[in-house]
Design an enzyme around this catalytic site. Sequence first.
Site, PDB file in Angstrom:
ATOM      1  N   LYS A  19       0.956  -1.290   0.130  1.00  0.00           N
ATOM      2  CA  LYS A  19      -0.065  -0.067   0.118  1.00  0.00           C
ATOM      3  C   LYS A  19       1.015   1.455   0.004  1.00  0.00           C
ATOM      4  CE  LYS A  19      -2.045  -0.714   3.925  1.00  0.00           C
ATOM      5  NZ  LYS A  19      -1.491  -2.208   4.180  1.00  0.00           N
ATOM      6  N   ARG A  94      -9.774   1.225   8.773  1.00  0.00           N
ATOM      7  CA  ARG A  94      -9.460  -0.143   9.228  1.00  0.00           C
ATOM      8  C   ARG A  94     -10.650  -0.655   9.971  1.00  0.00           C
ATOM      9  NH1 ARG A  94      -3.350   0.653   9.055  1.00  0.00           N
ATOM     10  NH2 ARG A  94      -2.462  -1.335   9.010  1.00  0.00           N
ATOM     11  N   ARG A 135      11.889  -5.725   4.634  1.00  0.00           N
ATOM     12  CA  ARG A 135      11.751  -4.422   4.356  1.00  0.00           C
ATOM     13  C   ARG A 135      12.559  -3.562   5.099  1.00  0.00           C
ATOM     14  NH1 ARG A 135       5.766  -1.757   5.360  1.00  0.00           N
ATOM     15  NH2 ARG A 135       6.011  -2.891   7.363  1.00  0.00           N
ATOM     16  N   ARG A 168      11.373  -1.630  10.791  1.00  0.00           N
ATOM     17  CA  ARG A 168      10.432  -0.844  11.370  1.00  0.00           C
ATOM     18  C   ARG A 168      10.232  -1.890  12.696  1.00  0.00           C
ATOM     19  NH1 ARG A 168       5.107   0.500   7.908  1.00  0.00           N
ATOM     20  NH2 ARG A 168       4.130  -0.721   9.371  1.00  0.00           N
ATOM     21  N   ARG A 179      -0.366  -8.530  13.259  1.00  0.00           N
ATOM     22  CA  ARG A 179      -0.971  -7.492  12.585  1.00  0.00           C
ATOM     23  C   ARG A 179      -1.902  -8.303  11.469  1.00  0.00           C
ATOM     24  NH1 ARG A 179       4.113  -4.908  10.630  1.00  0.00           N
ATOM     25  NH2 ARG A 179       2.980  -3.672   9.136  1.00  0.00           N
TER      26      ARG A 179
HETATM   27  P1  AP5 Z   1       4.756  -1.520   1.853  1.00  0.00           P
HETATM   28  O1  AP5 Z   1       4.777  -0.702   0.445  1.00  0.00           O
HETATM   29  O2  AP5 Z   1       5.416  -0.985   2.835  1.00  0.00           O
HETATM   30  O3  AP5 Z   1       3.713  -2.211   2.312  1.00  0.00           O
HETATM   31  P2  AP5 Z   1       2.125  -1.709   3.133  1.00  0.00           P
HETATM   32  O4  AP5 Z   1       1.042  -2.395   2.729  1.00  0.00           O
HETATM   33  O5  AP5 Z   1       2.166  -0.123   3.072  1.00  0.00           O
HETATM   34  O6  AP5 Z   1       2.675  -2.090   4.606  1.00  0.00           O
HETATM   35  P3  AP5 Z   1       2.707  -1.870   6.112  1.00  0.00           P
HETATM   36  O7  AP5 Z   1       3.118  -2.785   6.831  1.00  0.00           O
HETATM   37  O8  AP5 Z   1       2.999  -0.386   6.070  1.00  0.00           O
HETATM   38  O9  AP5 Z   1       1.146  -1.607   6.391  1.00  0.00           O
HETATM   39  P4  AP5 Z   1       0.348  -1.498   7.474  1.00  0.00           P
HETATM   40  O10 AP5 Z   1      -0.976  -1.334   7.174  1.00  0.00           O
HETATM   41  O11 AP5 Z   1       0.346  -2.790   8.390  1.00  0.00           O
HETATM   42  O12 AP5 Z   1       1.229  -0.486   8.439  1.00  0.00           O
HETATM   43  P5  AP5 Z   1       0.901   0.969   8.763  1.00  0.00           P
HETATM   44  O13 AP5 Z   1       2.032   1.667   8.573  1.00  0.00           O
HETATM   45  O14 AP5 Z   1      -0.455   1.432   8.010  1.00  0.00           O
HETATM   46  O15 AP5 Z   1       5.617  -3.115   1.211  1.00  0.00           O
HETATM   47  C1  AP5 Z   1       6.006  -3.892   2.093  1.00  0.00           C
HETATM   48  C2  AP5 Z   1       7.534  -4.462   1.709  1.00  0.00           C
HETATM   49  O16 AP5 Z   1       7.338  -5.305   0.560  1.00  0.00           O
HETATM   50  C3  AP5 Z   1       8.342  -3.522   1.207  1.00  0.00           C
HETATM   51  O17 AP5 Z   1       9.732  -3.668   1.683  1.00  0.00           O
HETATM   52  C4  AP5 Z   1       8.252  -3.244  -0.169  1.00  0.00           C
HETATM   53  O18 AP5 Z   1       9.464  -2.774  -0.751  1.00  0.00           O
HETATM   54  C5  AP5 Z   1       8.057  -4.561  -0.485  1.00  0.00           C
HETATM   55  N1  AP5 Z   1       7.040  -4.714  -1.810  1.00  0.00           N
HETATM   56  C6  AP5 Z   1       6.154  -3.757  -1.841  1.00  0.00           C
HETATM   57  N2  AP5 Z   1       5.339  -4.192  -3.220  1.00  0.00           N
HETATM   58  C7  AP5 Z   1       6.139  -5.366  -3.628  1.00  0.00           C
HETATM   59  C8  AP5 Z   1       6.021  -6.036  -4.696  1.00  0.00           C
HETATM   60  N3  AP5 Z   1       4.978  -5.842  -5.756  1.00  0.00           N
HETATM   61  N4  AP5 Z   1       7.051  -6.984  -4.991  1.00  0.00           N
HETATM   62  C9  AP5 Z   1       7.788  -7.331  -3.847  1.00  0.00           C
HETATM   63  N5  AP5 Z   1       7.864  -6.829  -2.756  1.00  0.00           N
HETATM   64  C10 AP5 Z   1       7.155  -5.579  -2.550  1.00  0.00           C
HETATM   65  O19 AP5 Z   1       0.141   0.760  10.290  1.00  0.00           O
HETATM   66  C11 AP5 Z   1       1.183   0.442  11.229  1.00  0.00           C
HETATM   67  C12 AP5 Z   1       0.192   0.531  12.511  1.00  0.00           C
HETATM   68  O20 AP5 Z   1      -0.230   1.747  12.765  1.00  0.00           O
HETATM   69  C13 AP5 Z   1      -0.824  -0.417  12.519  1.00  0.00           C
HETATM   70  O21 AP5 Z   1      -0.431  -1.843  13.031  1.00  0.00           O
HETATM   71  C14 AP5 Z   1      -1.741   0.064  13.621  1.00  0.00           C
HETATM   72  O22 AP5 Z   1      -1.210   0.023  14.988  1.00  0.00           O
HETATM   73  C15 AP5 Z   1      -1.426   1.665  13.526  1.00  0.00           C
HETATM   74  N6  AP5 Z   1      -2.489   2.316  12.428  1.00  0.00           N
HETATM   75  C16 AP5 Z   1      -2.255   2.774  11.229  1.00  0.00           C
HETATM   76  N7  AP5 Z   1      -3.576   3.023  10.791  1.00  0.00           N
HETATM   77  C17 AP5 Z   1      -4.308   2.746  11.721  1.00  0.00           C
HETATM   78  C18 AP5 Z   1      -5.724   2.784  11.481  1.00  0.00           C
HETATM   79  N8  AP5 Z   1      -6.503   3.521  10.337  1.00  0.00           N
HETATM   80  N9  AP5 Z   1      -6.574   2.587  12.665  1.00  0.00           N
HETATM   81  C19 AP5 Z   1      -5.909   2.056  13.897  1.00  0.00           C
HETATM   82  N10 AP5 Z   1      -4.660   1.982  13.765  1.00  0.00           N
HETATM   83  C20 AP5 Z   1      -3.778   2.263  12.933  1.00  0.00           C
END
Ligand code: AP5
Length: 222
Positions: A19, A94, A135, A168, A179
């Site tokens: 994402k 979410r 990552r 991270r 998660r």
């Molecule tokens: P990446 O692009 O980083 O994936 P992502 O989907 O953004 O993953 P996240 O782990 O950031 O998502 P998340 O939703 O758990 O975390 P967030 O920060 O939102 O890609 C991942 C890896 O794969 C990278 O190394 C990339 O290079 C590689 N990659 C990408 N595409 C690829 C491909 N096609 N092929 C191969 N490799 C690839 O949330 C973190 C925390 O914040 C949550 O756990 C929660 O505690 C809190 N939080 C955030 N939003 C909310 C909300 N709305 N409500 C409540 N709590 C929240």
Amino acid sequence: MSGRHQQVVIMFGPPGAGKGTQSSILADKLGIPHLSTGAMFRHHISNATELGREAKSYLDKGQLVPDDITVGMLAERIKQDDCAAGFILDGFPRTVFQAKTLDNLLNVRNVPATNVHVVALVVPDDVIIQRQSGRRVAHKSGKIYHLEHNPPKIAGVCDVSGEPLVQRDDDKPEVVTARLKVYHAQTEPLLEHYKGSGTVITVDGTQPMDAVTAEIINKLEQ
Ligand code: AP5
């Protein structure tokens, strides 16, 4: 504010689906900002704000930050001038409560349902676990790398800012598993909420990154 021309893209999918990677590319292509609630929380945590102190224990355990905190933070962010033409949401909504609140916020902005696109990246859990271990991120520039699939030009250093890359805290295997469980229990069911309004684009997120981008752009243009 007239919402007729605003575009809202909601990037949807499990942790590590890509994402953040795709949002950043789309933000450049569409000329609208990439809003990641996870990045906002990490920014608050590294600046030791009160919101950051409240959010930290949830992020450390892989749990969702309570809705009132998350919704308040997002609602403030989308009031800023750079969001006037729309925005890309990465990691929001979410929960059902967040999705309903977003519906209301978009209604107030007069954004027509036809201008709201949910991009659902489909990636199985075993691929997620492999991806998260590789990552590496640069907090200042916001760039996301992968040791194997998207390495920096110089090992361990961000191409844009020159800062050292880090893992991270919530990419530890036990937190990734937590998660994923939270995603399947609380977030995945939201797809039904959006399928009702016919705005969901489904994309195979296991393809190489540029193929994922091409499929998203192609489907958004249809
Ligand atoms: P990446 O692009 O980083 O994936 P992502 O989907 O953004 O993953 P996240 O782990 O950031 O998502 P998340 O939703 O758990 O975390 P967030 O920060 O939102 O890609 C991942 C890896 O794969 C990278 O190394 C990339 O290079 C590689 N990659 C990408 N595409 C690829 C491909 N096609 N092929 C191969 N490799 C690839 O949330 C973190 C925390 O914040 C949550 O756990 C929660 O505690 C809190 N939080 C955030 N939003 C909310 C909300 N709305 N409500 C409540 N709590 C929240």
